[in-house]
Scaffold this active site. Structure first.
Site, PDB file in Angstrom:
ATOM      1  N   ARG A 112       0.841  -1.204   0.000  1.00 12.85           N
ATOM      2  CA  ARG A 112       0.000   0.000   0.000  1.00 12.85           C
ATOM      3  C   ARG A 112       0.869   1.244   0.000  1.00 12.85           C
ATOM      4  NH1 ARG A 112       1.897   3.144   4.374  1.00 12.85           N
ATOM      5  NH2 ARG A 112       1.411   2.242   6.400  1.00 12.85           N
ATOM      6  N   GLU A 211      -6.237   7.204   8.035  1.00 15.76           N
ATOM      7  CA  GLU A 211      -5.078   7.951   8.547  1.00 15.76           C
ATOM      8  C   GLU A 211      -4.552   8.927   7.485  1.00 15.76           C
ATOM      9  OE1 GLU A 211      -2.171   5.811  10.956  1.00 15.76           O
ATOM     10  OE2 GLU A 211      -0.576   6.836   9.899  1.00 15.76           O
ATOM     11  N   CYS A 257       1.360  10.770   9.391  1.00 14.20           N
ATOM     12  CA  CYS A 257       2.309  10.197  10.356  1.00 14.20           C
ATOM     13  C   CYS A 257       3.711  10.212   9.743  1.00 14.20           C
ATOM     14  CB  CYS A 257       1.902   8.759  10.688  1.00 14.20           C
ATOM     15  SG  CYS A 257       3.062   7.944  11.807  1.00 14.20           S
TER      16      CYS A 257
HETATM   17  P1  ADP Z   1      -1.457  -0.190   7.029  1.00 11.37           P
HETATM   18  O1  ADP Z   1      -0.919  -1.390   6.348  1.00 11.37           O
HETATM   19  O2  ADP Z   1      -2.304   0.626   6.103  1.00 11.37           O
HETATM   20  O3  ADP Z   1      -0.385   0.574   7.719  1.00 11.37           O
HETATM   21  P2  ADP Z   1      -2.501  -1.934   9.143  1.00 11.37           P
HETATM   22  O4  ADP Z   1      -1.158  -2.329   9.638  1.00 11.37           O
HETATM   23  O5  ADP Z   1      -3.528  -1.603  10.182  1.00 11.37           O
HETATM   24  O6  ADP Z   1      -2.456  -0.648   8.192  1.00 11.37           O
HETATM   25  O7  ADP Z   1      -3.057  -3.094   8.219  1.00 11.37           O
HETATM   26  C1  ADP Z   1      -4.297  -2.935   7.590  1.00 11.37           C
HETATM   27  C2  ADP Z   1      -4.919  -4.274   7.271  1.00 11.37           C
HETATM   28  O8  ADP Z   1      -4.171  -4.918   6.246  1.00 11.37           O
HETATM   29  C3  ADP Z   1      -4.948  -5.246   8.454  1.00 11.37           C
HETATM   30  O9  ADP Z   1      -6.155  -5.949   8.436  1.00 11.37           O
HETATM   31  C4  ADP Z   1      -3.806  -6.177   8.137  1.00 11.37           C
HETATM   32  O10 ADP Z   1      -3.946  -7.456   8.716  1.00 11.37           O
HETATM   33  C5  ADP Z   1      -3.922  -6.243   6.638  1.00 11.37           C
HETATM   34  N1  ADP Z   1      -2.689  -6.726   5.995  1.00 11.37           N
HETATM   35  C6  ADP Z   1      -1.463  -6.202   6.074  1.00 11.37           C
HETATM   36  N2  ADP Z   1      -0.586  -6.928   5.358  1.00 11.37           N
HETATM   37  C7  ADP Z   1      -1.289  -7.946   4.808  1.00 11.37           C
HETATM   38  C8  ADP Z   1      -0.965  -9.040   3.967  1.00 11.37           C
HETATM   39  N3  ADP Z   1       0.279  -9.220   3.510  1.00 11.37           N
HETATM   40  N4  ADP Z   1      -1.947  -9.892   3.614  1.00 11.37           N
HETATM   41  C9  ADP Z   1      -3.218  -9.701   4.041  1.00 11.37           C
HETATM   42  N5  ADP Z   1      -3.586  -8.689   4.832  1.00 11.37           N
HETATM   43  C10 ADP Z   1      -2.642  -7.818   5.217  1.00 11.37           C
HETATM   44  N1  IOM Z   2       1.235   5.200  11.701  1.00 15.66           N
HETATM   45  C1  IOM Z   2       0.722   5.302  13.011  1.00 15.66           C
HETATM   46  N2  IOM Z   2      -0.589   4.713  13.066  1.00 15.66           N
HETATM   47  N3  IOM Z   2       1.602   4.796  14.100  1.00 15.66           N
HETATM   48  C2  IOM Z   2       3.011   4.823  13.833  1.00 15.66           C
HETATM   49  C3  IOM Z   2       1.116   5.320  15.349  1.00 15.66           C
HETATM   50  C4  IOM Z   2       2.086   5.193  16.535  1.00 15.66           C
HETATM   51  O1  IOM Z   2       2.299   4.042  16.997  1.00 15.66           O
HETATM   52  O2  IOM Z   2       2.578   6.231  16.967  1.00 15.66           O
END
Ligand code: ADP
Ligand code: IOM
Length: 342
Positions: A112, A211, A257
């Site tokens: 992403r 975010e 962030c």
């Molecule tokens: P971001 O990736 O946008 O920083 P999160 O860490 O909260 O936010 O992850 C968002 C969602 O994506 C969560 O449900 C997480 O389990 C899912 N996710 C992250 N990586 C993978 C992956 N490789 N395969 C499937 N789901 C994933």
């Molecule tokens: N990106 C953000 N959600 N994370 C780094 C928060 C924090 O743990 O300070």
């Protein structure tokens, strides 16, 4: 506001770098969007377990509160005040042939990027009207997509609780009520003007107004990292034709962030490593060597389940998109080798 009383519970980089001297210098400033130091650090103050604990309300925040942001950016990204960011979205520069036995270990791959509209403040200081405008601009552009990326936009308001929960459980949608985002004012007027676009088989998704204003996501089952990267690049290029994203030659793509600055990219796999999980020291050492971050199975601030981890690139600024994905690929390859040897 008085200088905060940090305790040993405060783990964030904000609490580490906010000296009384910096606090006194910055405490009365505000950006042209009325974003203050107090607003910026509220998430870290309310949530002592934050990793970073500070959010920018607009691009200007990174300049006005530079005395605090710069040491945090330096420590997280190893990136200096005068360094320049670099971008490379050429999939052919990625060296990522399919890994042998990858599907025995890798459950899914997801890449992403975060993006914010150039003409808008960032999420922590946008108004309800601006959030609504962003939703309209982004969703109407996405609704014009054709081919593999063609899909539909669902605003949270139009999804039943059941559908929302199932999208969250299946890792497609952001979770609700995140206390870190709440304290950063990123959940204001929830759930209005938030939503998700996805194509038919949910390999391309865009989160709107979480975010960041956009989280552009490519994901699929298994370990074909190059295919996931290529789809993401096509989607970014499509969106760039109809909107312009906040960017600076120093900090790259501007995100709320500071961990996401630069490429704003998190390339991850969900991977089964039950043997390495029994030796966390070894596991963490390999991750450090390859600039990887370990998250739990439900994303940031969650725990692992059944020896399955979310492994992603940690560096995002001063390295290109290709390098972010390469870091993840090289590290995952090394982790699989070690897991097989145990
Ligand atoms: P971001 O990736 O946008 O920083 P999160 O860490 O909260 O936010 O992850 C968002 C969602 O994506 C969560 O449900 C997480 O389990 C899912 N996710 C992250 N990586 C993978 C992956 N490789 N395969 C499937 N789901 C994933
Ligand atoms: N990106 C953000 N959600 N994370 C780094 C928060 C924090 O743990 O300070």
């Amino acid at each position: 506001m008085n200088y905060p009383e940090f305790t040993s519970e405060h783990k964030s980089l904000m609490s580490k770098h906010l000296s009384k001297e910096i606090f006194d210098k910055l405490k009365t400033k505000q950006t042209s969007n009325n974003y203050t130091l107090q607003m910026a650090i509220n998430s870290g103050l309310k949530n002592p377990d934050s990793g970073i604990g500070i959010y920018a309300g607009d691009k200007e925040s990174y300049e006005l509160y530079q005395d605090l942001f710069d040491p945090i950016i330096k420590e997280y990204h190893n990136f200096n005040t005068n360094d320049k960011h670099q971008s490379n979205l050429n999939v052919n520069d990625l060296k990522a042939p399919l890994l042998k036995d990858a599907d025995d270990f890798i459950i899914s791959t997801r890449i992403r990027v975060g993006r914010n509209l150039d003409q808008m403040p960032l999420g922590p200081s946008i108004s309800d009207k601006q959030r609504n405008e962003i939703e309209n601009i982004v969703s109407s552009s996405l609704n014009k997509l054709e081919g593999d990326l063609k899909g539909k936009y669902f605003s949270l308001n139009n999804l039943s609780k059941e559908d929302r929960d199932s999208l969250i459980k299946d890792h497609f949608l952001f979770k609700e009520g995140d206390r870190f985002l709440e304290a950063a004012s990123l959940n204001n007027s929830w759930p209005e003007n938030r939503g998700i676009f996805h194509n038919v088989n949910k390999t391309f998704l865009v989160w709107i107004n979480e975010e960041d204003q956009l989280r552009i996501i490519s994901m699929q089952k298994g370990g074909d990292i190059k295919e996931v990267f290529e789809r993401l690049i096509n989607a970014i290029k499509f969106l760039e034709k109809s909107m312009s994203f906040s960017f600076s030659s120093h900090l790259g793509y501007i995100t709320s962030c500071p961990t996401n600055l630069g490429t704003a990219m998190r390339a991850s796999v969900h991977i089964k490593l039950p043997k390495l999980a029994n030796d966390m020291n070894k596991f963490e050492n390999i991750c450090d060597k390859y600039f990887l971050q370990i998250r739990g199975i439900n994303g940031e601030h969650s725990e692992s389940e059944g020896g399955i981890y979310d492994i992603s690139n940690k560096r995002r600024l001063g390295v290109s998109e290709v390098q972010c994905v390469q870091d993840m690929y090289d590290g995952v390859k090394a982790l699989i080798e070690v897991e097989k040897s145990l």
